[in-house]
Design a protein around this motif. Sequence first.
Motif, PDB file in Angstrom:
ATOM      1  N   ASP A 260       0.815  -1.213   0.000  1.00 54.12           N
ATOM      2  CA  ASP A 260       0.000   0.000   0.000  1.00 54.12           C
ATOM      3  C   ASP A 260       0.850   1.265   0.000  1.00 54.12           C
ATOM      4  OD1 ASP A 260      -2.379  -1.314  -0.090  1.00 54.12           O
ATOM      5  OD2 ASP A 260      -2.736  -1.277   2.052  1.00 54.12           O
ATOM      6  N   VAL A 261       1.959   1.226   0.709  1.00 58.69           N
ATOM      7  CA  VAL A 261       2.808   2.410   0.824  1.00 58.69           C
ATOM      8  C   VAL A 261       3.658   2.601  -0.427  1.00 58.69           C
ATOM      9  CG1 VAL A 261       4.752   3.435   2.080  1.00 58.69           C
ATOM     10  CG2 VAL A 261       2.865   2.367   3.335  1.00 58.69           C
ATOM     11  N   TYR A 262       4.335   1.542  -0.849  1.00 59.58           N
ATOM     12  CA  TYR A 262       5.307   1.675  -1.926  1.00 59.58           C
ATOM     13  C   TYR A 262       4.702   1.649  -3.326  1.00 59.58           C
ATOM     14  CZ  TYR A 262       9.249   1.086   1.302  1.00 59.58           C
ATOM     15  OH  TYR A 262      10.178   1.258   2.300  1.00 59.58           O
ATOM     16  N   HIS A 263       3.546   0.983  -3.466  1.00 60.76           N
ATOM     17  CA  HIS A 263       3.061   0.733  -4.821  1.00 60.76           C
ATOM     18  C   HIS A 263       1.639   1.225  -5.085  1.00 60.76           C
ATOM     19  CE1 HIS A 263       6.728  -1.410  -5.680  1.00 60.76           C
ATOM     20  NE2 HIS A 263       6.581  -2.078  -4.561  1.00 60.76           N
ATOM     21  N   ALA A 451      10.480  -8.502  -2.571  1.00 67.46           N
ATOM     22  CA  ALA A 451      10.300  -7.132  -2.067  1.00 67.46           C
ATOM     23  C   ALA A 451      10.964  -6.974  -0.709  1.00 67.46           C
ATOM     24  CB  ALA A 451       8.812  -6.787  -1.988  1.00 67.46           C
ATOM     25  N   ARG A 452      12.280  -7.038  -0.709  1.00 62.60           N
ATOM     26  CA  ARG A 452      13.024  -6.877   0.545  1.00 62.60           C
ATOM     27  C   ARG A 452      12.912  -5.456   1.079  1.00 62.60           C
ATOM     28  NH1 ARG A 452      12.898 -10.972   2.918  1.00 62.60           N
ATOM     29  NH2 ARG A 452      11.255 -11.394   1.436  1.00 62.60           N
ATOM     30  N   TRP A 453      12.367  -4.532   0.269  1.00 63.32           N
ATOM     31  CA  TRP A 453      12.233  -3.143   0.718  1.00 63.32           C
ATOM     32  C   TRP A 453      11.025  -2.939   1.626  1.00 63.32           C
ATOM     33  CZ3 TRP A 453      12.182  -4.799  -4.352  1.00 63.32           C
ATOM     34  CH2 TRP A 453      10.957  -4.801  -5.030  1.00 63.32           C
ATOM     35  N   PHE A 454      10.166  -3.938   1.776  1.00 62.23           N
ATOM     36  CA  PHE A 454       9.049  -3.820   2.706  1.00 62.23           C
ATOM     37  C   PHE A 454       9.563  -3.904   4.147  1.00 62.23           C
ATOM     38  CE2 PHE A 454       5.741  -5.813  -0.411  1.00 62.23           C
ATOM     39  CZ  PHE A 454       5.928  -4.746  -1.261  1.00 62.23           C
ATOM     40  N   GLY A 455       8.791  -3.387   5.070  1.00 61.30           N
ATOM     41  CA  GLY A 455       9.157  -3.499   6.483  1.00 61.30           C
ATOM     42  C   GLY A 455       8.774  -2.264   7.274  1.00 61.30           C
ATOM     43  N   TYR A 456       9.296  -2.171   8.489  1.00 65.65           N
ATOM     44  CA  TYR A 456       8.989  -1.045   9.378  1.00 65.65           C
ATOM     45  C   TYR A 456      10.023   0.050   9.144  1.00 65.65           C
ATOM     46  CZ  TYR A 456       5.880  -4.406  11.515  1.00 65.65           C
ATOM     47  OH  TYR A 456       4.880  -5.316  11.720  1.00 65.65           O
ATOM     48  N   LYS A 457       9.695   0.951   8.248  1.00 65.44           N
ATOM     49  CA  LYS A 457      10.687   1.905   7.750  1.00 65.44           C
ATOM     50  C   LYS A 457      10.240   3.360   7.853  1.00 65.44           C
ATOM     51  CE  LYS A 457      12.348  -1.601   4.524  1.00 65.44           C
ATOM     52  NZ  LYS A 457      13.646  -1.880   5.092  1.00 65.44           N
ATOM     53  N   MET A 458       9.271   3.630   8.709  1.00 71.21           N
ATOM     54  CA  MET A 458       8.720   4.982   8.745  1.00 71.21           C
ATOM     55  C   MET A 458       9.759   6.042   9.091  1.00 71.21           C
ATOM     56  SD  MET A 458       5.674   4.886   7.683  1.00 71.21           S
ATOM     57  CE  MET A 458       5.238   6.578   8.068  1.00 71.21           C
ATOM     58  N   LYS A 459      10.748   5.701   9.907  1.00 69.74           N
ATOM     59  CA  LYS A 459      11.697   6.729  10.328  1.00 69.74           C
ATOM     60  C   LYS A 459      12.654   7.141   9.208  1.00 69.74           C
ATOM     61  CE  LYS A 459      15.099   3.663  12.585  1.00 69.74           C
ATOM     62  NZ  LYS A 459      15.789   3.387  13.866  1.00 69.74           N
ATOM     63  N   TYR A 460      12.717   6.341   8.142  1.00 66.66           N
ATOM     64  CA  TYR A 460      13.530   6.777   6.999  1.00 66.66           C
ATOM     65  C   TYR A 460      12.827   6.489   5.663  1.00 66.66           C
ATOM     66  CZ  TYR A 460      14.978   1.835   6.819  1.00 66.66           C
ATOM     67  OH  TYR A 460      14.991   0.461   6.745  1.00 66.66           O
ATOM     68  N   LEU A 461      11.498   6.373   5.698  1.00 64.80           N
ATOM     69  CA  LEU A 461      10.735   6.090   4.486  1.00 64.80           C
ATOM     70  C   LEU A 461      10.976   7.137   3.408  1.00 64.80           C
ATOM     71  CD1 LEU A 461       8.542   4.492   2.947  1.00 64.80           C
ATOM     72  CD2 LEU A 461       6.833   5.926   4.095  1.00 64.80           C
ATOM     73  N   ASP A 462      11.118   8.408   3.806  1.00 65.63           N
ATOM     74  CA  ASP A 462      11.315   9.469   2.819  1.00 65.63           C
ATOM     75  C   ASP A 462      12.622   9.317   2.055  1.00 65.63           C
ATOM     76  OD1 ASP A 462      12.776   9.970   5.111  1.00 65.63           O
ATOM     77  OD2 ASP A 462      12.450  12.128   5.100  1.00 65.63           O
TER      78      ASP A 462
END
Length: 711
Positions: A260-263, A451-462
Amino acid sequence: MKDSIGMNYCAPDANVWAVNLDGRYMSAVQNYLVADGIPTDGVTKIVSNAAQTLSYCPDPEGIGKCQKTGIVIGKVQSGKTSNFISITALAFDNDYDIVIVLGGTKKPLVKQNRDRIKEYFSTTKDVLVLDTTDFKDQLTAQKMHQFRKMNKKVVIVALKSPAQINYIADNIFFDSVLAEKPILIIDDEGDEASLNTLVKKGKKSSTYKAIENLKERLDRHCFLSITATPQANLLIDTLDVLSPDFGILVDPGKGYCGLDVYHSDTTYTRKIPDSETSLLDDGIPQSFIDAISMFFVACAIYKNRGMKPGDKLSMLIHPSQLKADHEKVFKKVEGLINDWCQKSEDKRDIAYNPLKKILVAAYNEYEKAGVEGLLPFNLLEDDIIQAMNVCGRHKVNGDSVPKGADEIYDYNIYVGGTMLGRGLTLKGLAITYIIRTAKGVSTVDTVQQRARWFGYKMKYLDLCRIFAVGKIIREFQEIRDHEEDLWETVRAAKCQGTNFKNMARIFALSDDLKMTRSSVARTENYTFKFWNKQREFQDIQEYVESNKAILAAVRIEHERGIVIRQFGEGAPFAIIPGVEFDYVKKQIFDKFCFATNEKFNRSVVDKLAILLKRKGLQPKVDIIWMRDGTFSKHAIDCGHIPNYSVGRRPQSLSKPAIYLGDDYQFISADTMQLQIHEIQDIVTGVDSPTLAFYIPKNVIEKLTNLVIQAE
């Protein structure tokens, strides 16, 4: 027991038991999760999911054989390991002594699982985590009895290979005393390798056969598949020993970044131009220069946000599955970074100017994206150059695994293929460059696991970006819709109390994708029929009376709106016209008791409701009591109802029609139709209401791109 969980978590037909939540093993895991930064509500959710799952497994206080298979469905990189370790902890608190973890098909994944399990239980002192490589001599029946006398709990971590699985079965569970104990088998990445890949040939693949051997030896056990890509598990024959008896959906915790976030849009994706030279050809494409320069800029930004000890930022380069390609790309990476390091030794040197332009362009990408708190380029420049000089570079394939070398560095670049495609977690993954894709039609589960880029990444999602060829970007956008549909299908079946094996396995999927490997399960396109008729006779009196009461209640509620139609001298038809589909589903289908083997059932209607909602359709339904007040008498053949639709009257087409027939008289272009037929078994005299449901062409045309398991 101070706290327990039981029936409220399960479908009405589930044989569940109350799980004790107030044990010291679960307490140890909870403390670990809190210390790892997971918020209290997230920990509570993990415990709740674990308890729900364990409640479906054999009751440790029960007796006799009880062999179950379950599936826990999560999201890629969403913390499934935390969930299965929590299930393990609860199992230990509830008198399970042995848990077997099939930790993956590759040694690094087994090691990753073993080490993480040991970390979670590090404060308990009495949990032994033994893998089948380093502790093989400890994995015997005699040792297991000794460990029980020592009051030890044992986690056996094994490679998912026939030799290691058979070793466990043959060296431990030949012992009848141990074989009678409750055992939990956790199959991490349960859609990989475990399933029978030779089913089409009428044979059994070696790993599948080994798992079957292990299951056969254990009287009371649950084989629990853990996966984010359950397509294959859901599509195998429901009679297969690995077909799930129950399924649990584990929603990710707060801050999860997935499909949902990335795509959902193009915020985080960058399309590699079709016209561009491939990274696998000679030279270095511009898109790759953009990606790697953005990585070094991201490192500098992240550092200036205040990186804590142990924080990482990494880049993944996934060119193909071939080791020769990994070597070729790795040399390019090494050469490029070494060249940049040399050119940046003196910022005043003219040789640095072209590189500076590249780095400024990467910086501008983040600036245009509105990255908050972004320092000016000149204040980040030295840290960007520093990141180039100190980043670790690693090949990750079967012959060359970092073996923890990446822990040395704050910034890491990984080049690899299959080893990076499933299970392996890359800390701080920010930039991905992926060109690996199937030449033909891709399979959902294989693509999604990359999709290894999925995960808990909110602190550096930008700072995150995915550089990919157009085919990959399109596939992930289509998989986003497919996954949402799959989860809704499972959730709807669970909410309605549908037996998991009876769930309608109808899934929305683009024509550009396949569900899974054809060696495991074949699919075919599916289209809803115009007429969906109940074919199995419900003759259990309790259910018959319930069905009659359900229909009677609807009729009473709409008594004033009933229209009576008469065709010739036959019995009349009672019609409630234009009822909302949602009402019909809630008041009739959701309550109606279908016969066990009925293919048109609640689950099919649940799926239909999901699709109608997604398409924004709100059709009306005419409810019709066919030949109201009379029975249609039939000889029921082994529970099957022969054709009960009445045809045209008169049959001769040369004469004017008095009645067009049940299939044609009441149809319209936009309105659904629910026919209620009162059928009586001429042998037993049982009369039972039977449903026939019509979906108009205008609706069916919009319910496209569906697949089911092939017959």
